[in-house]
Design a protein around this motif. Sequence first.
Motif, short mmCIF file in Angstrom:
data_model
loop_
_atom_site.label_atom_id
_atom_site.label_comp_id
_atom_site.label_asym_id
_atom_site.label_seq_id
_atom_site.Cartn_x
_atom_site.Cartn_y
_atom_site.Cartn_z
N CYS A 102 24.99 -26.61 -3.86
CA CYS A 102 23.75 -26.90 -3.15
C CYS A 102 24.05 -26.92 -1.66
CB CYS A 102 23.19 -28.25 -3.60
SG CYS A 102 24.23 -29.66 -3.11
N ASP A 136 19.18 -26.49 -4.37
CA ASP A 136 20.06 -25.71 -5.23
C ASP A 136 20.22 -24.30 -4.65
OD1 ASP A 136 21.23 -24.23 -7.35
OD2 ASP A 136 20.29 -25.54 -8.85
N ARG A 145 22.02 -21.78 -6.27
CA ARG A 145 22.48 -20.81 -7.28
C ARG A 145 21.68 -19.51 -7.28
NH1 ARG A 145 22.87 -24.76 -12.41
NH2 ARG A 145 21.08 -25.64 -11.29
N LYS A 146 20.44 -19.54 -6.78
CA LYS A 146 19.64 -18.31 -6.76
C LYS A 146 19.85 -17.50 -5.48
CE LYS A 146 15.96 -19.81 -9.90
NZ LYS A 146 14.50 -20.03 -10.07
N THR A 147 20.25 -18.16 -4.40
CA THR A 147 20.44 -17.44 -3.14
C THR A 147 21.92 -17.16 -2.85
OG1 THR A 147 20.35 -19.58 -2.00
CG2 THR A 147 18.32 -18.29 -2.09
N VAL A 172 24.46 -16.54 -5.17
CA VAL A 172 24.67 -16.32 -6.61
C VAL A 172 26.18 -16.40 -6.90
CG1 VAL A 172 24.35 -14.73 -8.54
CG2 VAL A 172 22.62 -14.88 -6.71
N GLY A 213 27.24 -23.97 -10.70
CA GLY A 213 27.62 -22.84 -9.86
C GLY A 213 29.11 -22.61 -9.86
N ARG A 270 30.20 -20.97 -13.10
CA ARG A 270 29.82 -19.55 -13.11
C ARG A 270 30.72 -18.72 -12.19
NH1 ARG A 270 23.53 -19.61 -11.91
NH2 ARG A 270 24.05 -17.43 -11.43
#
Length: 389
Positions: A124, A132, A134-136, A138, A171, A174
């Motif tokens: 984050c 968060d 995790r979407k930007t 990745v 994150g 992953r």
Amino acid sequence: MSELDPRHTLPPLSCVLESVAASLGAADLDNRLQLIPAQSATVLLIDGLGAELVASHPDDAPHLNAAGLADSTTVAAGFPATTAVSITSLSTGRSAGTHGILGYTFRAGGSDAGTPVLNTLRWCVHGDHDHDLRKTVVPEEFQTQSTIFERCRAQGFDTVTIVPGYHEGSGLTRASWRGANRRTAADHLDELQASILAEMMTAAPTLAYAYYGGLDLSGHLEGPGSPAWREQLRLIDAMVGALADKLPAGRQVVVTGDHGMIDTAAGRFDLDLHHELAFGVTAIAGEARVRHVYSEAGAAGDVLDTWTTMLGDRAIVMRRDDAIDAGWFGSTVAGDHRVRIGDVVAAARGDTAMIRSVAEPLESALIGHHGSWDSAEQLVPAIVLRGTR
């Protein structure tokens, strides 16, 4: 206290999982630790298990300190000596400069002031746990090195993680533990022990990674060597003894750590109380023992001078390029990873903790810290348990 030379010749933590996988017969991997062949194996990472801390508590850790454990050795965590960096080095077989996870917190890429400071444990924006990334940012695109698990799974090995439930989908997981074809949740030592033994008793060739964080937590909150920390060490040692007794023949467990720890109660230096340190600075990241300092365009020299003067002998302060040339982040730093490192990097010496009481109140309240070059935080064991049953 003694400092580790960045150009040391000790085996690195990054070679531990790779050596274990090679001992199982995985192709194109280097068995630098020269482990004997095995059918299945687990790397058990105890967060905060420093080699010097274990050695200084023989009564609390008789099994971890047992003489004559074949092939057991000491390895160097790498820089910065912190969980996210070390776990990714372990999982990829690469140093920080290559895999690009360069601290507890650091800029996620780009040199402009709008680039977010990434908290790698929560994935984050640092200081904003609700933001968060995790979407930007990745994880699979941010850390692109293949993992040991991915390479072993492609060769037909069963690859397993045995970790706390909160690791699932994080994150950092992953980014670092891609390639696991099974995941087992184990939040307590009894669950961890049972799961490791269960995996080591299967017929299929298995490479497992297991994690426990209780020792690190006690060290941060109460200090390494405190009664709470010693109780955690005793519980871990008892589990290691049980694993050694019950491990089937042809299997092995390698117990290691991601870093050691320093008691910094007497060495706190509050960056937020020295406003000169903010002149020309756009962001301060890292953690209490290692700071990434990002400067305004053209201000790096002035920032270096100010930080060097203010910190004095409390820290080694270098420009980014000089730290890279000195081998702080490994022998190679990928081109797109360079901007993730601070324009100026400060590595604490002695028992110094470069806290930030305003910006980081929770972290600043901790007693135990790690990350820099002291041998107490850099050196971790690689203890080999071999099954005989």
